[in-house]
Design an enzyme around this catalytic site. Structure first.
Site: not given
Ligand code: 5GP
Ligand code: ZN
Length: 113
Positions: A31, A99
């Site tokens: 991320d 996700h």
């Protein structure tokens, strides 16, 4: 493939990313704004805007969860981790491509924010 979708572009390689896992259907990458020492996103290559767009019976779920386990085993997450899917506005979803967040490397707290 949705050309306007940032995660489709990462999955296709149009945007370079460090892939921590990749197979024909699933990729995983860090991320950009990590909320824990380890914060990995596991996504289907197929553009699905949110969790509710993928039927629970779809075998792609197995592939996504297998990728989560592979990622978890490849990273220093022996102490545990948290798996999160944000769905829709109330869920805090900001990127409209399904996700799974894998978070770990610190003691997670409950309740989540
Ligand atoms: P959501 O809030 O939709 O559940 O999570 C979206 C996540 O995607 C956020 O944690 C955000 O930091 C991450 N993110 C947004 N844009 C990018 C990007 O371009 N690259 C990466 N690696 N992560 C991103
Ligand atoms: Zn997409």
């Amino acid at each position: 493939m949705d050309d306007a979708c940032i995660f489709c572009r990462i999955a296709s390689g149009a945007i370079p990313a460090t892939l921590l896992y990749a197979d024909e259907q699933v990729v995983a990458f860090p991320d950009v704004n990590p909320q824990a020492p380890t914060h990995v996103l596991v996504i289907p290559r197929r553009h699905l805007p949110r969790l509710s767009a993928l039927p629970g019976s779809d075998p792609l779920w197995n592939r996504l969860l297998a990728a989560v386990q592979a990622v978890a085993e490849s990273l220093p997450l022996a102490g545990g981790f948290r798996l999160v899917v944000n769905q829709g506005g109330d869920g805090g979803q900001t990127v409209e491509h399904l996700h799974l967040h894998v978070l770990g490397g610190r003691q997670m707290t409950w309740p989540p924010g």
